[in-house]
Motif scaffolding. Structure first.
Motif, mmCIF file in Angstrom:
data_model
loop_
_atom_site.group_PDB
_atom_site.id
_atom_site.type_symbol
_atom_site.label_atom_id
_atom_site.label_comp_id
_atom_site.label_asym_id
_atom_site.label_seq_id
_atom_site.Cartn_x
_atom_site.Cartn_y
_atom_site.Cartn_z
ATOM 1 N N SER A 191 -16.874 -17.536 -52.343
ATOM 2 C CA SER A 191 -17.772 -18.496 -53.016
ATOM 3 C C SER A 191 -17.148 -19.026 -54.304
ATOM 4 O O SER A 191 -17.763 -19.028 -55.372
ATOM 5 N N ARG A 192 -15.893 -19.444 -54.199
ATOM 6 C CA ARG A 192 -15.228 -20.089 -55.330
ATOM 7 C C ARG A 192 -15.834 -21.470 -55.551
ATOM 8 O O ARG A 192 -16.371 -22.084 -54.624
ATOM 9 N N VAL A 193 -15.696 -21.966 -56.773
ATOM 10 C CA VAL A 193 -16.265 -23.269 -57.135
ATOM 11 C C VAL A 193 -15.173 -24.183 -57.658
ATOM 12 O O VAL A 193 -14.288 -23.770 -58.402
ATOM 13 N N LEU A 199 -8.014 -24.488 -51.370
ATOM 14 C CA LEU A 199 -8.317 -23.541 -50.304
ATOM 15 C C LEU A 199 -7.275 -22.442 -50.154
ATOM 16 O O LEU A 199 -7.491 -21.471 -49.423
ATOM 17 N N THR A 200 -6.127 -22.573 -50.837
ATOM 18 C CA THR A 200 -5.063 -21.581 -50.665
ATOM 19 C C THR A 200 -5.440 -20.207 -51.209
ATOM 20 O O THR A 200 -4.892 -19.196 -50.772
ATOM 21 N N SER A 201 -6.373 -20.165 -52.168
ATOM 22 C CA SER A 201 -6.686 -18.896 -52.835
ATOM 23 C C SER A 201 -7.899 -18.185 -52.248
ATOM 24 O O SER A 201 -8.330 -17.160 -52.791
ATOM 25 N N VAL A 202 -8.461 -18.699 -51.149
ATOM 26 C CA VAL A 202 -9.665 -18.080 -50.586
ATOM 27 C C VAL A 202 -9.413 -17.657 -49.147
ATOM 28 O O VAL A 202 -8.442 -18.068 -48.510
ATOM 29 N N THR A 203 -10.323 -16.828 -48.641
ATOM 30 C CA THR A 203 -10.277 -16.413 -47.248
ATOM 31 C C THR A 203 -11.444 -17.031 -46.501
ATOM 32 O O THR A 203 -12.413 -17.520 -47.099
ATOM 33 N N GLY A 204 -11.353 -16.983 -45.174
ATOM 34 C CA GLY A 204 -12.426 -17.481 -44.333
ATOM 35 C C GLY A 204 -12.758 -16.476 -43.248
ATOM 36 O O GLY A 204 -12.304 -15.328 -43.286
ATOM 37 N N LYS A 205 -13.528 -16.910 -42.299
ATOM 38 C CA LYS A 205 -13.865 -16.052 -41.163
ATOM 39 C C LYS A 205 -12.704 -16.079 -40.176
ATOM 40 O O LYS A 205 -12.322 -17.136 -39.672
ATOM 41 N N ARG A 206 -12.128 -14.902 -39.910
ATOM 42 C CA ARG A 206 -10.955 -14.842 -39.025
ATOM 43 C C ARG A 206 -11.377 -15.037 -37.576
ATOM 44 O O ARG A 206 -12.225 -14.309 -37.046
ATOM 45 N N LEU A 207 -10.748 -16.011 -36.936
ATOM 46 C CA LEU A 207 -11.015 -16.290 -35.533
ATOM 47 C C LEU A 207 -9.926 -15.735 -34.619
ATOM 48 O O LEU A 207 -10.167 -15.477 -33.440
ATOM 49 N N PHE A 208 -8.730 -15.575 -35.181
ATOM 50 C CA PHE A 208 -7.596 -15.193 -34.349
ATOM 51 C C PHE A 208 -6.537 -14.537 -35.220
ATOM 52 O O PHE A 208 -6.306 -14.949 -36.361
ATOM 53 N N HIS A 209 -5.905 -13.467 -34.677
ATOM 54 C CA HIS A 209 -4.800 -12.812 -35.366
ATOM 55 C C HIS A 209 -3.844 -12.250 -34.323
ATOM 56 O O HIS A 209 -4.266 -11.609 -33.360
ATOM 57 N N ASP A 210 -2.556 -12.496 -34.531
ATOM 58 C CA ASP A 210 -1.544 -11.964 -33.620
ATOM 59 C C ASP A 210 -0.319 -11.600 -34.449
ATOM 60 O O ASP A 210 0.122 -12.370 -35.301
ATOM 61 N N GLU A 211 0.240 -10.417 -34.188
ATOM 62 C CA GLU A 211 1.387 -9.927 -34.954
ATOM 63 C C GLU A 211 2.363 -9.251 -33.999
ATOM 64 O O GLU A 211 2.005 -8.330 -33.277
ATOM 65 N N GLN A 212 3.606 -9.727 -33.983
ATOM 66 C CA GLN A 212 4.643 -9.137 -33.152
ATOM 67 C C GLN A 212 6.008 -9.580 -33.671
ATOM 68 O O GLN A 212 6.089 -10.273 -34.685
ATOM 69 N N TYR A 213 7.077 -9.147 -32.961
ATOM 70 C CA TYR A 213 8.414 -9.497 -33.441
ATOM 71 C C TYR A 213 8.541 -11.006 -33.607
ATOM 72 O O TYR A 213 8.923 -11.506 -34.667
ATOM 73 N N MET A 214 8.245 -11.768 -32.566
ATOM 74 C CA MET A 214 8.166 -13.227 -32.666
ATOM 75 C C MET A 214 6.901 -13.680 -31.948
ATOM 76 O O MET A 214 6.655 -13.284 -30.810
ATOM 77 N N VAL A 215 6.116 -14.477 -32.611
ATOM 78 C CA VAL A 215 4.848 -14.906 -32.023
ATOM 79 C C VAL A 215 5.058 -16.136 -31.151
ATOM 80 O O VAL A 215 6.036 -16.871 -31.302
ATOM 81 N N TYR A 216 4.112 -16.325 -30.261
ATOM 82 C CA TYR A 216 4.116 -17.510 -29.399
ATOM 83 C C TYR A 216 3.111 -18.508 -29.974
ATOM 84 O O TYR A 216 2.052 -18.120 -30.463
ATOM 85 N N PRO A 217 3.424 -19.805 -29.949
ATOM 86 C CA PRO A 217 2.495 -20.785 -30.536
ATOM 87 C C PRO A 217 1.106 -20.726 -29.904
ATOM 88 O O PRO A 217 0.947 -20.388 -28.732
ATOM 89 N N VAL A 218 0.108 -21.051 -30.708
ATOM 90 C CA VAL A 218 -1.265 -21.147 -30.218
ATOM 91 C C VAL A 218 -1.384 -22.373 -29.315
ATOM 92 O O VAL A 218 -0.866 -23.447 -29.640
ATOM 93 N N PHE A 219 -2.039 -22.224 -28.171
ATOM 94 C CA PHE A 219 -2.277 -23.389 -27.320
ATOM 95 C C PHE A 219 -3.715 -23.347 -26.808
ATOM 96 O O PHE A 219 -4.362 -22.310 -26.798
#
Length: 332
Positions: A315-317, A234-254
């Motif tokens: 659609s990798r196999v 699964l490391t070489s594929v993408t999926g449907k993005r549900l969440f994205h956050d970008e800043q100096y330091m991010v806060y953990p997802v809760f």
């Protein structure tokens, strides 16, 4: 700089505030369309055709008996860092300006270096101001010459015509006049060659080099899933993005529906911010959550049952037990 090159240089304290829990993922949308049988087969045929050791017959003619859809979450944390190290370096002196003198060298982190594109690895090397001087080459004692590596400075090598015996067909060797040695072609018999360190210039410029390394430190967490596919795929594929956050330091997802993902986010963010801040300057962080589609396909080929997986937006196999490989693949 303290009069010398000090190796690793710890970063200065961060200037940015502690992150706050502003951005958090919304309720996931599971609306990923199921893969049709035709789509699965087309992906399978493309997979088989792209492998020179595979016959595409099982992919084209195998009978699909069952298809089952699975989805899994992938949490990805990226921390973009900069680290700095200093060391003495030399290069041939060809008349370039040198600047060592009473003016002190600036501290490594005070030297301006243009920050590259975020989240891309890169390395730059900068000559530290006020540190360069000229000295005689210590390798060749300022002669510009060093012993020939091929003949070890003798100027001679074993004759290739008589293998050093001095004779050929019971007669004196014409190539070496019976001596068993011939002139070294690497140094033309001189026994010396141009010094590789100073390139024959006899002098070196000595200076402190600042190496700046930008690195994107990436870590993934893939939620448990029951499909049976190897997580490494699964490391070489993408999926449907549900969440994205970008800043100096991010806060953990809760508050995410899968508590294991929230726990992984808290651990990874804590470890990244603690560990990397000790050895590098953190420029930025970003984290994402993706929903990766996985379809497990059971099929029959020559009365035997097999499985392949179609996964990711691409659609990798994956088909570990592909039933028709050529001899060379079996041997390997």
């Amino acid at each position: 700089m303290g009069g010398g090159a000090g190796g690793f240089v710890p970063p200065p304290p961060p200037l940015h505030p502690v992150p706050s829990p502003d951005a958090q993922p919304e309720q996931p949308d599971w609306n990923i369309p199921s893969l049709s049988e035709d789509e699965a087969r087309n992906a399978f045929v493309e997979f088989a055709s792209s492998n020179c050791c595979y016959s595409d017959a099982p992919a084209k003619d195998g009978v699909i008996t069952n298809m089952q859809s699975f989805n899994t979450y992938r949490y990805r944390l990226e921390t973009f860092t900069e680290s700095r190290t200093t060391e003495w370096k030399t290069k041939p002196y060809t008349g370039q300006n040198v600047d060592a003198g009473p003016q002190p060298a600036p501290p490594p982190w005070a030297i301006h270096v243009q920050t590259p594109e975020m989240f891309k690895d890169r390395e730059d090397n900068v000559k530290v101001p006020n540190t360069s001087s000229v000295k005689p080459c210590h390798i060749c004692n300022a002669t510009g010459k060093s012993p020939c590596e091929s003949c070890k400075g003798s100027g001679k090598k074993k004759c290739t015509s008589c293998s050093g015996s001095g004779r050929r067909l019971e007669e004196s060797c014409d190539t070496c006049s019976g001596t068993g040695n011939e002139s070294c072609m690497a140094c033309f018999g001189h026994g010396t060659e141009e010094c590789k360190t100073c390139q024959g210039k006899k002098q070196l410029e000595m200076f402190i080099n600042l190496k700046v390394e930008w690195k994107n430190n990436l870590e993934d967490y893939v939620a448990q899933q029951a499909s049976g596919i190897k997580t490494d795929n699964l490391t070489s594929v993408t999926g449907k993005r549900l969440f994205h956050d970008e800043q100096y330091m991010v806060y953990p997802v809760f508050g995410f529906p899968d508590p294991n993902l929230s726990q992984a986010s808290e651990r990874m963010v804590r470890e990244h911010q603690s560990n990397f801040a000790k050895t590098a300057r953190i420029h930025k962080q970003k984290h994402t959550i993706e929903l990766i589609p996985i379809t497990k396909v059971n099929y029959k080929w020559k009365d035997n049952s097999h499985v392949f997986y179609v996964f990711g937006n691409e659609s990798r196999v994956s088909a570990d037990d592909y039933p028709a490989t050529c001899c060379c693949c079996s041997i390997m």
